[in-house]
Design a protein around this motif. Sequence first.
Motif, PDB file in Angstrom:
ATOM      1  N   ASP A 183      10.918 -34.916  57.799  1.00 44.43           N
ATOM      2  CA  ASP A 183       9.994 -34.923  58.938  1.00 44.43           C
ATOM      3  C   ASP A 183       9.626 -33.506  59.349  1.00 44.43           C
ATOM      4  OD1 ASP A 183      10.290 -37.649  58.872  1.00 44.43           O
ATOM      5  OD2 ASP A 183      11.707 -37.734  60.517  1.00 44.43           O
ATOM      6  N   ASP A 205       6.041 -34.116  57.271  1.00 40.96           N
ATOM      7  CA  ASP A 205       5.797 -35.354  58.008  1.00 40.96           C
ATOM      8  C   ASP A 205       4.370 -35.858  57.767  1.00 40.96           C
ATOM      9  OD1 ASP A 205       7.059 -37.166  60.104  1.00 40.96           O
ATOM     10  OD2 ASP A 205       5.068 -36.779  60.936  1.00 40.96           O
ATOM     11  N   GLU A 242       5.399 -37.227  52.778  1.00 39.75           N
ATOM     12  CA  GLU A 242       5.645 -38.644  53.019  1.00 39.75           C
ATOM     13  C   GLU A 242       4.398 -39.294  53.611  1.00 39.75           C
ATOM     14  OE1 GLU A 242       9.178 -38.490  55.496  1.00 39.75           O
ATOM     15  OE2 GLU A 242       7.995 -38.202  57.280  1.00 39.75           O
TER      16      GLU A 242
HETATM   17 MG    MG Z   1       9.099 -39.542  58.848  1.00 39.49          MG
END
Ligand code: MG
Length: 285
Positions: A183, A205, A242
């Motif tokens: 993240d 993130d 991600e």
């Molecule tokens: Mg995440």
Amino acid sequence: RAKAAGGNRYEVADADSDARAIARHDLTNCLPGALDNGEFFIEYQPLVRLADGTVRGAEALVRWLHPVHGVLGPDQFIPLAESTGLIVPLGRWVLEEAARQARAWRNDDSCPLPLRVNVNLSPAQLRYPSLVAETVAVLDNAGLEPSALCLEVTESALIGADEEELRPLRQLADLGVDIALDDFGTGYSNLSYLRRLPVSTLKLDRSFTRGMQCAPADPVDVKIVEGIVSLAHTLDLSVTVEGVETGTQADHLRILGCETAQGWYYARPGPPERLHALSLADASS
Ligand code: MG
Ligand code: C2E
Ligand code: MG
Ligand code: MG
């Protein structure tokens, strides 16, 4: 009786209702037993090398098949597991299970590449004194080299950690375990701090790449990702992104120099067999 009433109450809630609606004490009460009852399971989401689209591994994402509430996602019980201390045995189980799975993929001769596995670590696990010894034992038992494992730690778990607190991670990194900063970009980023962390991967993130889902890409997002990739590469870190949901996004990220992607565009988290099938599919195409 109270439990049955609680169950009925939640059955009438609409499917989208947030799990915060599930009484916290109810989940807290059954959380310890859930591990013994085998109610947790893991879904795996592929990690894809952007340069050639091959599946290189997968992130292990834990779920709880609750006898009353059905499948609960980690956001619904990990915070509870953290505050009750159950995260240590639960995290140990996830690690063992994921290592066992990585071994199974590797034992399968039809698997084209030695798949790696990513496991999330909570702050409480970082403070657990036997983390290093247990992780080494799990790798040994599964017959995995340390680089077959990537441990994901969030930025917020590491911000403010001193050298002493970072020591277990550094030991694991020295052994060859890949450490990813999960993240990345959502916490308070003191960028100079990055140099002190024993991490080898930044996991950007998904909020940074939303603006690239469709053409034309948001030029500010492109600049930000460009900057992060260049910073990461300067520090010898690789970049995983991600939440990649479209091919347009994947193209942008590849061109921007990100190494690895994960997201619904490739596959949703799913059972381990599916990962095997995906890695075969890309090998034959
Ligand atoms: Mg995440
Ligand atoms: P994370 O490590 O950042 O994992 C990525 C999350 O993004 C996962 O949510 C995944 O299902 C979701 N995701 C993946 N691709 C996409 C996409 O293309 N679009 C969108 N919108 N979402 C996508 P999930 O499975 O609900 O997990 C949430 C968080 O729970 C994880 O975030 C991780 O921090 C934590 N978690 C999961 N498993 C474990 C575990 O075994 N231990 C610990 N401590 N935490 C875990
Ligand atoms: Mg993660
Ligand atoms: Mg993440």
